[in-house]
Design an enzyme around this catalytic site. Structure first.
Site, PDB file in Angstrom:
ATOM      1  N   SER A  10      11.244   5.106   4.299  1.00 56.72           N
ATOM      2  CA  SER A  10      12.667   4.775   4.375  1.00 56.72           C
ATOM      3  C   SER A  10      12.916   3.460   5.123  1.00 56.72           C
ATOM      4  CB  SER A  10      13.428   5.895   5.081  1.00 56.72           C
ATOM      5  OG  SER A  10      13.288   7.105   4.369  1.00 56.72           O
ATOM      6  N   VAL A  35       4.004  -0.653   4.114  1.00 58.50           N
ATOM      7  CA  VAL A  35       2.654  -0.930   4.610  1.00 58.50           C
ATOM      8  C   VAL A  35       1.950  -1.832   3.608  1.00 58.50           C
ATOM      9  CG1 VAL A  35       0.461   0.038   5.347  1.00 58.50           C
ATOM     10  CG2 VAL A  35       2.575   1.287   5.815  1.00 58.50           C
ATOM     11  N   LEU A  76       0.818  -1.215   0.000  1.00 55.95           N
ATOM     12  CA  LEU A  76       0.000   0.000   0.000  1.00 55.95           C
ATOM     13  C   LEU A  76       0.852   1.266   0.000  1.00 55.95           C
ATOM     14  CD1 LEU A  76      -2.699  -1.050   2.635  1.00 55.95           C
ATOM     15  CD2 LEU A  76      -2.900  -1.087   0.138  1.00 55.95           C
ATOM     16  N   LYS A 127       2.047  -2.570   8.977  1.00 59.68           N
ATOM     17  CA  LYS A 127       3.241  -1.756   8.770  1.00 59.68           C
ATOM     18  C   LYS A 127       4.444  -2.587   9.187  1.00 59.68           C
ATOM     19  CE  LYS A 127       4.945   2.912   9.797  1.00 59.68           C
ATOM     20  NZ  LYS A 127       4.586   4.176  10.517  1.00 59.68           N
ATOM     21  N   ASP A 184       2.003  16.623  12.647  1.00 59.44           N
ATOM     22  CA  ASP A 184       2.214  16.401  11.208  1.00 59.44           C
ATOM     23  C   ASP A 184       0.877  16.232  10.501  1.00 59.44           C
ATOM     24  OD1 ASP A 184       3.741  16.212   8.897  1.00 59.44           O
ATOM     25  OD2 ASP A 184       4.166  14.066   9.133  1.00 59.44           O
TER      26      ASP A 184
END
Length: 202
Positions: free
Chosen positions: A29, A33, A25, A48, A143
């Site tokens: 780095s 996922v 998906l 993940k 974020d």
């Protein structure tokens, strides 16, 4: 986390006799996922997979510990991506999370060009509700951007990616001091490097 030996992380791989990995998906780095399937009940999840052999130490380890801790703290809001389980092998850490099959809000916005006012208002209400819940529980996300807002099968918002989030114990004199996030979406006060209120910056 439960540590067990295991191998592989690619599509089709069965991890720890519990989940089968499907299509990729997304990737970063240190992590990939995957679409996943629970072997017990055939339910779908997102997995993940974090590669411990690629510099998994210091700050990266802290980001993962924080992400897991924060997601567990926030696991009961409908607009926050849920974490189900954390597992590990000698080379990988697996975060098993709720699947958001609608993808990123960013991609949907790119496809449509713009949203109607009612659609934008609906997403905004869900975002504000989720952020309010985060802040009530002492978490500043740090974020927030359309790429970190996913959509479930009904088109409802799910905030994800808590790797840069801050908890109350990171405060110095009541303020945060780490400049982080994505530059295009960062609040101006974060860039001043004089300390900022993480909740207001969100």
């Amino acid at each position: 986390a439960r540590t067990t030996s295991g191998s592989g992380s690619g599509s089709g791989t069965i991890i720890l006799n519990k989940y089968q990995l499907g299509r990729l998906l997304g990737r970063g780095s240190f992590a990939k996922v995957y679409h996943g399937r629970c072997l017990d009940d055939n339910s779908t999840v997102a997995v993940k997979a974090i590669d411990k052999t690629k510099g998994f130490q210091g700050p990266l380890e802290q980001f993962i510990i924080r992400e897991v801790s924060v997601m567990r703290r926030l696991n009961h809001h409908p607009s926050i991506l849920k974490i189900h389980e954390v597992m590990a092998t000698k080379t990988k850490i697996y975060l098993v999370m709720e699947l958001a099959p609608g993808g990123e809000l960013f991609s949907k916005l790119q496809q449509r060009g713009k949203f109607s006012e009612s659609t934008a208002r609906n997403y905004f209400h869900q975002l504000i509700s989720a952020l309010h819940f985060c802040h009530q529980n002492g978490v500043a996300h740090r974020d927030i951007k359309p790429q970190n807002m996913l959509l479930d099968q009904h088109g409802n918002l799910k905030i994800s990616d808590f790797g840069l989030s801050a908890l109350p114990e990171q405060l110095k004199s009541g303020m945060l001091h780490t400049a982080c996030g994505t530059p295009a979406y960062t609040a101006p006060e974060v860039l001043y490097r004089k300390g900022y209120d993480g909740f207001k910056a969100d």
